[in-house]
Scaffold this motif. Sequence first.
Motif, PDB file in Angstrom:
ATOM      1  N   PHE A  28       0.823  -1.209   0.000  1.00 53.58           N
ATOM      2  CA  PHE A  28       0.000   0.000   0.000  1.00 53.58           C
ATOM      3  C   PHE A  28       0.859   1.261   0.000  1.00 53.58           C
ATOM      4  O   PHE A  28       0.473   2.283  -0.569  1.00 53.58           O
ATOM      5  N   GLY A  29       2.023   1.194   0.655  1.00 48.42           N
ATOM      6  CA  GLY A  29       2.924   2.337   0.650  1.00 48.42           C
ATOM      7  C   GLY A  29       3.459   2.626  -0.740  1.00 48.42           C
ATOM      8  O   GLY A  29       3.506   3.787  -1.171  1.00 48.42           O
ATOM      9  N   LEU A  30       3.860   1.576  -1.457  1.00 52.40           N
ATOM     10  CA  LEU A  30       4.330   1.728  -2.830  1.00 52.40           C
ATOM     11  C   LEU A  30       3.208   2.255  -3.721  1.00 52.40           C
ATOM     12  O   LEU A  30       3.427   3.126  -4.568  1.00 52.40           O
ATOM     13  N   PHE A  31       2.018   1.730  -3.513  1.00 52.07           N
ATOM     14  CA  PHE A  31       0.837   2.174  -4.263  1.00 52.07           C
ATOM     15  C   PHE A  31       0.569   3.653  -4.006  1.00 52.07           C
ATOM     16  O   PHE A  31       0.273   4.421  -4.933  1.00 52.07           O
ATOM     17  N   SER A  92      13.974   7.869  -6.962  1.00 54.96           N
ATOM     18  CA  SER A  92      13.717   6.711  -6.096  1.00 54.96           C
ATOM     19  C   SER A  92      14.552   6.781  -4.816  1.00 54.96           C
ATOM     20  O   SER A  92      14.073   6.415  -3.731  1.00 54.96           O
ATOM     21  N   VAL A  93      15.805   7.273  -4.916  1.00 52.42           N
ATOM     22  CA  VAL A  93      16.656   7.401  -3.731  1.00 52.42           C
ATOM     23  C   VAL A  93      16.076   8.417  -2.765  1.00 52.42           C
ATOM     24  O   VAL A  93      15.998   8.183  -1.552  1.00 52.42           O
ATOM     25  N   HIS A  94      15.620   9.568  -3.285  1.00 55.11           N
ATOM     26  CA  HIS A  94      15.101  10.623  -2.413  1.00 55.11           C
ATOM     27  C   HIS A  94      13.711  10.318  -1.870  1.00 55.11           C
ATOM     28  O   HIS A  94      13.290  10.925  -0.876  1.00 55.11           O
ATOM     29  N   LEU A  95      13.011   9.395  -2.513  1.00 57.43           N
ATOM     30  CA  LEU A  95      11.736   8.928  -1.963  1.00 57.43           C
ATOM     31  C   LEU A  95      11.936   7.738  -1.026  1.00 57.43           C
ATOM     32  O   LEU A  95      10.970   7.211  -0.468  1.00 57.43           O
ATOM     33  N   ASN A  96      13.199   7.323  -0.881  1.00 50.44           N
ATOM     34  CA  ASN A  96      13.545   6.217   0.011  1.00 50.44           C
ATOM     35  C   ASN A  96      12.820   4.925  -0.387  1.00 50.44           C
ATOM     36  O   ASN A  96      12.368   4.150   0.452  1.00 50.44           O
ATOM     37  N   SER A  97      12.687   4.717  -1.707  1.00 52.36           N
ATOM     38  CA  SER A  97      11.962   3.548  -2.200  1.00 52.36           C
ATOM     39  C   SER A  97      12.636   3.009  -3.458  1.00 52.36           C
ATOM     40  O   SER A  97      12.516   3.601  -4.531  1.00 52.36           O
ATOM     41  N   SER A  98      13.322   1.893  -3.315  1.00 51.26           N
ATOM     42  CA  SER A  98      13.927   1.261  -4.490  1.00 51.26           C
ATOM     43  C   SER A  98      12.865   0.605  -5.367  1.00 51.26           C
ATOM     44  O   SER A  98      13.044   0.464  -6.575  1.00 51.26           O
ATOM     45  N   SER A  99      11.735   0.240  -4.760  1.00 51.80           N
ATOM     46  CA  SER A  99      10.670  -0.450  -5.499  1.00 51.80           C
ATOM     47  C   SER A  99       9.982   0.462  -6.508  1.00 51.80           C
ATOM     48  O   SER A  99       9.562   0.003  -7.576  1.00 51.80           O
ATOM     49  N   PHE A 229      11.223  10.013   4.664  1.00 53.85           N
ATOM     50  CA  PHE A 229      11.760  10.056   6.012  1.00 53.85           C
ATOM     51  C   PHE A 229      11.663   8.717   6.745  1.00 53.85           C
ATOM     52  O   PHE A 229      12.445   8.451   7.658  1.00 53.85           O
ATOM     53  N   TYR A 230      10.698   7.884   6.352  1.00 55.46           N
ATOM     54  CA  TYR A 230      10.445   6.657   7.100  1.00 55.46           C
ATOM     55  C   TYR A 230      10.532   5.434   6.169  1.00 55.46           C
ATOM     56  O   TYR A 230      11.559   5.209   5.561  1.00 55.46           O
ATOM     57  N   THR A 231       9.455   4.666   6.048  1.00 53.76           N
ATOM     58  CA  THR A 231       9.494   3.448   5.229  1.00 53.76           C
ATOM     59  C   THR A 231       8.228   3.340   4.390  1.00 53.76           C
ATOM     60  O   THR A 231       7.236   4.035   4.635  1.00 53.76           O
ATOM     61  N   GLU A 232       8.244   2.428   3.400  1.00 54.81           N
ATOM     62  CA  GLU A 232       7.050   2.186   2.593  1.00 54.81           C
ATOM     63  C   GLU A 232       5.915   1.654   3.457  1.00 54.81           C
ATOM     64  O   GLU A 232       4.741   1.954   3.222  1.00 54.81           O
ATOM     65  N   GLU A 233       6.261   0.868   4.465  1.00 54.76           N
ATOM     66  CA  GLU A 233       5.243   0.302   5.350  1.00 54.76           C
ATOM     67  C   GLU A 233       4.505   1.407   6.101  1.00 54.76           C
ATOM     68  O   GLU A 233       3.264   1.425   6.152  1.00 54.76           O
ATOM     69  N   THR A 235       4.337   4.493   5.190  1.00 54.47           N
ATOM     70  CA  THR A 235       3.590   5.230   4.164  1.00 54.47           C
ATOM     71  C   THR A 235       2.257   4.563   3.891  1.00 54.47           C
ATOM     72  O   THR A 235       1.229   5.234   3.703  1.00 54.47           O
ATOM     73  N   GLY A 236       2.250   3.224   3.864  1.00 58.67           N
ATOM     74  CA  GLY A 236       1.006   2.485   3.647  1.00 58.67           C
ATOM     75  C   GLY A 236       0.010   2.708   4.765  1.00 58.67           C
ATOM     76  O   GLY A 236      -1.183   2.922   4.516  1.00 58.67           O
ATOM     77  N   TYR A 237       0.478   2.662   6.016  1.00 58.13           N
ATOM     78  CA  TYR A 237      -0.404   2.916   7.155  1.00 58.13           C
ATOM     79  C   TYR A 237      -0.984   4.327   7.083  1.00 58.13           C
ATOM     80  O   TYR A 237      -2.178   4.542   7.293  1.00 58.13           O
ATOM     81  N   PHE A 238      -0.122   5.286   6.801  1.00 57.77           N
ATOM     82  CA  PHE A 238      -0.550   6.685   6.725  1.00 57.77           C
ATOM     83  C   PHE A 238      -1.562   6.900   5.608  1.00 57.77           C
ATOM     84  O   PHE A 238      -2.583   7.565   5.795  1.00 57.77           O
TER      85      PHE A 238
END
Length: 408
Positions: A28-31, A92-99, A229-233, A235-238
């Motif tokens: 959900f965070g990636l989405f 992708s690096v600045h969004l902290n998401s390699s996916s 700042f945090y993680t995809e996980e 981000t998904g919760y938020f």
Amino acid sequence: MISGTTVAHLIPFILYPVFTRLFTPADFGLFALFIGIISWVDVVSTGRYELAVVIPEKDEDSINVVAGGISFLLVICTLLYIIVFLFGDFISVHLNSSSIKNWFWLVPPAVFVMGIGKIFNNWLIRKKSFKAFAYNKIFQRIIEGISTLGFYVSKFSNGLIAGDFTGRFSLAVISIFQATREGFAFNRINRKKLLDNIKRYKIYPLYNTVPALLNAGCGLLPVFLISAFYTEEITGYFNLSRQLLAIPIALISANVSQVLLKDISEKRNAQKFIYADMKSLFYKLAVMSVLFIVVLYFFSTFLFGFFFGQDWKISGEYTQILVISYAFSFAISPLSIALVALGKVKILSIWQTAYFILVCCLFFFNEIPVKQFLFIIVVIDIIAYSVYLFLISNAAKNFDKSLISDKR
């Protein structure tokens, strides 16, 4: 249109308890990141020419406005491919998401089908084909839900993104089909008239794109920053919390706003007072907001765990913090249409710019726990919407005072 919008919002809400048990918070965070990117670009993808589709007196001119919007869309999507190719790693690096990098190739096609659906649905509004407009939105959501489940069963890498794109693609296709049934004809596109209409309505890309980007940025920037700042996980919760809190605004607040626009416009033309009615409406919305806060503050953790699964209780905890912010928006946002009806668009633009600057201050809070970060978001929103309410109230009071002065 209201019924279609309501049903279109309720379909994902009904399916979400299923999706949250099939997909992980990281999915959900990636989405959320993908949707945030395409949604922000979508704001300017057609040069805002979709707003001008309903304006021309002749259908032939409107058809060429549509063609102008599509031309603008093609240019934007081409630029997107260049940006993705050159800066994909950097983003992708600045969004902290390699996916997210693995999905950049889908950004231009997604923006393209969103723009097509937007333009041709506005043609349906021009032709007063409101039933077709409503059916299109519902059709999109149904296809989106079915395809998301299908992609999950087939073990696609992220069925949420693929399902969303399939739904948007289906909306684009059916919108073109519906538009051709309502008089749109590609063979009526003329190069000279296309250029003439692009020039005639150049005010939209020149003066409406920046305010639209700022408006969208206020809602989307926190998603990008939480990912960075945090993680995809997280981000998904938020994002789940954010999406569900936005439903009352989409279903109730937005519709109240449309009714208020008509009411104030009529009273302005009839030289009648407006402040007392607006004050009464605000009190009613405020009472609903308080109930909204009480229910979600005390029960959101239980409700999220019960409806979406125990893994999503964290979204309930985030909701306890964010609900105050959304309650302010729910009570005040509908009243902002008064600034439009009273011709105070400049005040609206200044407030929107100031609000965006406040949201940008979140960049400086990158080393604090996520719940404190959410609390700062709430503080920013309370400050911004309190000022908003003052500006709206002041505009309504000044209008009433001007009526009293004229009668004297």
